[in-house]
Design a protein around this motif. Structure first.
Motif, PDB file in Angstrom:
ATOM      1  N   LEU A 190      37.119   7.732  25.198  1.00 34.89           N
ATOM      2  CA  LEU A 190      36.218   7.098  26.208  1.00 34.89           C
ATOM      3  C   LEU A 190      37.055   6.757  27.208  1.00 34.89           C
ATOM      4  CD1 LEU A 190      34.235   4.806  23.822  1.00 34.89           C
ATOM      5  CD2 LEU A 190      33.723   7.066  24.544  1.00 34.89           C
ATOM      6  N   THR A 191      36.663   6.951  28.483  1.00 33.48           N
ATOM      7  CA  THR A 191      37.565   6.896  29.814  1.00 33.48           C
ATOM      8  C   THR A 191      36.739   5.898  30.770  1.00 33.48           C
ATOM      9  OG1 THR A 191      36.608   8.799  30.692  1.00 33.48           O
ATOM     10  CG2 THR A 191      38.781   8.911  29.356  1.00 33.48           C
ATOM     11  N   GLY A 192      37.378   5.546  31.871  1.00 33.74           N
ATOM     12  CA  GLY A 192      36.590   4.784  32.753  1.00 33.74           C
ATOM     13  C   GLY A 192      36.014   3.443  32.421  1.00 33.74           C
ATOM     14  N   GLN A 193      34.922   3.352  32.860  1.00 32.98           N
ATOM     15  CA  GLN A 193      34.052   2.046  32.500  1.00 32.98           C
ATOM     16  C   GLN A 193      33.313   2.154  31.109  1.00 32.98           C
ATOM     17  OE1 GLN A 193      30.762   2.209  35.459  1.00 32.98           O
ATOM     18  NE2 GLN A 193      32.070   1.117  37.020  1.00 32.98           N
ATOM     19  N   ALA A 194      33.694   3.174  30.453  1.00 31.27           N
ATOM     20  CA  ALA A 194      33.299   3.259  29.015  1.00 31.27           C
ATOM     21  C   ALA A 194      34.350   2.726  27.980  1.00 31.27           C
ATOM     22  CB  ALA A 194      33.023   4.671  28.596  1.00 31.27           C
ATOM     23  N   ILE A 195      35.406   2.130  28.435  1.00 35.74           N
ATOM     24  CA  ILE A 195      36.416   1.823  27.743  1.00 35.74           C
ATOM     25  C   ILE A 195      36.187   0.254  27.420  1.00 35.74           C
ATOM     26  CG2 ILE A 195      38.911   1.315  27.531  1.00 35.74           C
ATOM     27  CD1 ILE A 195      39.377   3.504  29.339  1.00 35.74           C
ATOM     28  N   GLY A 230      42.900   6.416  27.358  1.00 33.56           N
ATOM     29  CA  GLY A 230      41.444   5.898  27.179  1.00 33.56           C
ATOM     30  C   GLY A 230      41.490   5.075  25.872  1.00 33.56           C
ATOM     31  N   TYR A 231      40.247   4.770  25.354  1.00 35.11           N
ATOM     32  CA  TYR A 231      39.991   4.326  24.187  1.00 35.11           C
ATOM     33  C   TYR A 231      39.711   5.352  23.289  1.00 35.11           C
ATOM     34  CZ  TYR A 231      37.765   1.437  20.440  1.00 35.11           C
ATOM     35  OH  TYR A 231      37.542   0.866  19.306  1.00 35.11           O
TER      36      TYR A 231
END
Length: 637
Positions: free
Chosen positions: A610-615, A557-558
């Protein structure tokens, strides 16, 4: 009826006559009387009646709240002893030693919301960040001729805790004590808040204000020993009533104090009543129990032949162990949400384990090993730290064996040890960078937190109980940098569940890199139990920046940089990661993914994974401009 509702001095009406009922335990006394202003302090003027239980009782009409008194006890050998009341609710301001009659029903509590919150909170999974305070030397009036009152201190301390984000205050002992130099650890009034700062009602108001502001109050409580002062518990009725008669069991050589006889039922009930009293009458949120190690071992600080083995020939104090277990069971049963915290400095197993699993039953234990190893490491010049990486990594072997609190307490900044800032090596910039790094290491590692007053100001001088903190440091850039950093650390700790919800749970910790001793770098991941939130914490313990440093990560992730101890707002050099970094599918450190980060000199960085849509979307790569044909040949020469 609680023991403290029966014994002591209690204002009441009898047949329409106002007065005070007295009761004191002195089973070996020949006679007992009350001496006070009303009878000219004459022994025998107001005698009490004895009973087969060893309790002497009586009623004095016209005696009431605010009146001073003592017990005149005639021993069976004919000795006359003048003793303060072991169950007194109030006492004269030292050096005077009389007890003072008081009615504890005068304060109207307004902290019901806090008490409900306390009861319903699992503190092992909640943020607990404690500010340890010595009330007499935190802040003083300008003239220096008096102490601030409980009322004055309440508002100021609450403001201070809110500024820095602390969740709890821990007060060094406020049980009445005669000698300022003992800091309160030699108590003579186990049911009386010290009169140095006001009345019992004033102290109730202090706690009430803290609770209404959302701040818990923990007090240091000392059941390990008591002073030899003639007016107190020592040889109370002419015999060793509260202490062991044998000095090999009853005398503490380190502190010139006396040790409670935990094998005596009346003594255990006295101590248990004191613990309950502070919770019931003063709404205290926790007891930090001092010097537990000295209670557990019969040979504590003693040479061969200076101690008496237990009935099995061992060194364990079986009576003290039983007392601590019984105390913890009772307090946790009757006061859910109240913490008991052990200052226990040895490797005794199960201090914070339930008694039904063989433990002592404390909520938390101070991790003295972490404190000693960490400070020893930080005091070393960075050049030599690579040879001592184990002082920081050893804790991972045992860090979840107890429910730990990580303390940097008053004991580390007194008696010539110097302040935390002055322990740090290097020039001025490096000292402050090291101090911020120390606090980051404390707050980011698993365990509840405790910091002694003055450490947030980055004092140059060690603590002096006869003077206030060095408040003149406020406004000085380097010191303000530490203050801002500590406040941000506490806010991060409270708002990110990964840093507090698994303080005592191994599911919340993953080593990333602990073996890069050559560069003195450490990294680990703090996680929630379900691994839904992950924080990468990385540390560089040298003054050398580490750009392009690779770390394996278990989550792709970010990685958003949420804290950097080297940021310019903390007076650092501002070596950072421009907001964050993206992980790459490059295996490292046993993980499928890795990140490449910049580690600042003598710095710590924290990244929120941060993973998924939060990236956030990756920025588009810049398009390289193609060189246009040169027209230089066509230009006039």
């Amino acid at each position: 009826m609680a023991l403290y509702d029966h014994l002591g001095a209690h204002p009441e009406d009898r047949d329409g006559v106002a007065g005070t009922r007295f009761a004191v335990w002195a089973p070996n006394a020949e006679s007992v009387s009350v001496i006070c202003d009303g009878n000219g302090w004459n022994p025998g003027s107001d005698e009490l009646w004895g009973s087969s239980s060893g309790v002497w009782e009586g009623f004095i009409p016209g005696f009431g709240p605010g009146d001073r008194y003592k017990y005149a006890i005639r021993s069976r050998s004919g000795e006359l002893l003048e003793k303060s009341d072991p169950f007194a609710f109030y006492a004269q301001h030292p050096p005077h030693t009389a007890s003072v009659c008081w009615n504890l029903s005068g304060h109207r509590w307004e902290d019901a919301a806090w008490i409900d919150h306390r009861r319903d909170t699992d503190w092992l999974k909640a943020p607990v960040s404690v500010y340890e305070v010595h009330l007499g030397s935190w802040k003083r009036p300008k003239d220096g001729r008096r102490y601030f009152s409980y009322a004055e201190l309440a508002e100021a301390l609450c403001n201070h805790c809110e500024q820095y984000g602390f969740t709890h205050l821990e007060l060094m002992p406020i049980t009445e004590f005669p000698f300022d130099g003992s800091w309160g650890y030699q108590a003579t009034g186990y049911f009386a808040p010290t009169s140095r700062f006001g009345t019992p009602d004033d102290f109730m108001a202090f706690v009430d204000v803290c609770h209404q502001r959302g701040i818990g109050v923990i007090i240091d409580w000392v059941p390990a020993h008591f002073p030899t002062d003639a007016h107190s518990l020592a040889r109370f009725d002419g015999t060793c009533l509260y202490e062991h008669a044998d000095p090999r069991q009853g005398y503490h050589p380190d502190w010139n104090t006396l040790i409670f006889n935990y094998g005596r039922d009346e003594v255990r009930r006295f101590l248990t009543a004191s613990a309950r009293f502070w919770i019931e009458k003063y709404h205290i949120d926790g007891l930090r129990v001092d010097a537990v190690a000295s209670m557990l071992y019969l040979d504590y600080s003693r040479k061969a032949g200076e101690w008496v083995p237990n009935k099995y020939g061992g060194r364990e104090n079986l009576e003290a162990i039983d007392f601590l277990k019984e105390l913890n069971v009772e307090l946790h049963r009757d006061f859910p949400g109240v913490l008991t915290i052990a200052e226990e400095s040895t490797s005794w197993g199960g201090v914070s384990h339930p008694t039904y699993n063989g433990g002592l039953g404390f909520s938390l234990k101070w991790d003295m090993g972490w404190m000693n190893d960490t400070l020893r490491y930080f005091e070393r010049e960075p050049l030599y730290r690579s040879y001592h990486q184990g002082e920081l990594t050893f804790r991972s072997v045992y860090q979840f064996s107890e429910n730990y609190m990580l303390p940097l307490s008053h004991d580390e900044v007194v008696h010539g040890k110097g302040s935390l800032l002055n322990k740090m090596p290097g020039d001025v910039w490096q000292k402050f960078a090291n101090l911020r790094l120390l606090y980051a290491h404390q707050w980011l590692n698993p365990g509840k937190k405790l910091l002694f007053m003055g450490c947030e100001l980055a004092q140059w001088t060690e603590w002096n109980h006869d003077a206030q903190l060095d408040w003149a440091l406020e406004g000085q850039p380097y010191h303000d940098g530490v203050r801002r950093f500590l406040g941000d650390l506490n806010r991060l700790y409270k708002t990110h569940a990964a840093l507090h919800a698994t303080d005592c749970d191994p599911k919340g910790y993953v080593w990333i890199s602990g073996d890069d001793a050559a560069r003195s770098v450490l990294a680990f991941m703090r996680r929630t139990a379900d691994h839904s939130r992950n924080l990468l914490c990385a540390f560089n313990f040298t003054p050398v920046p580490r750009p392009n440093y690779h770390l394996g990560v278990p989550v792709a992730g970010y990685y958003k940089e949420v804290l950097n101890s080297d940021a310019d707002i903390y007076e650092g050099g501002n070596v950072g990661n421009q907001g964050g970094v993206y992980s790459e599918e490059i295996p490292s450190h046993g993980h499928k993914h890795s990140v490449e980060i910049s580690l600042p000199p003598l710095g710590a960085v924290v990244f929120d994974a941060l993973t998924g849509q939060a990236i956030p979307p990756r920025p588009a790569k810049a398009i390289e401009a193609k060189a246009l044909p040169s027209n230089d040949s066509k230009r006039p020469r």
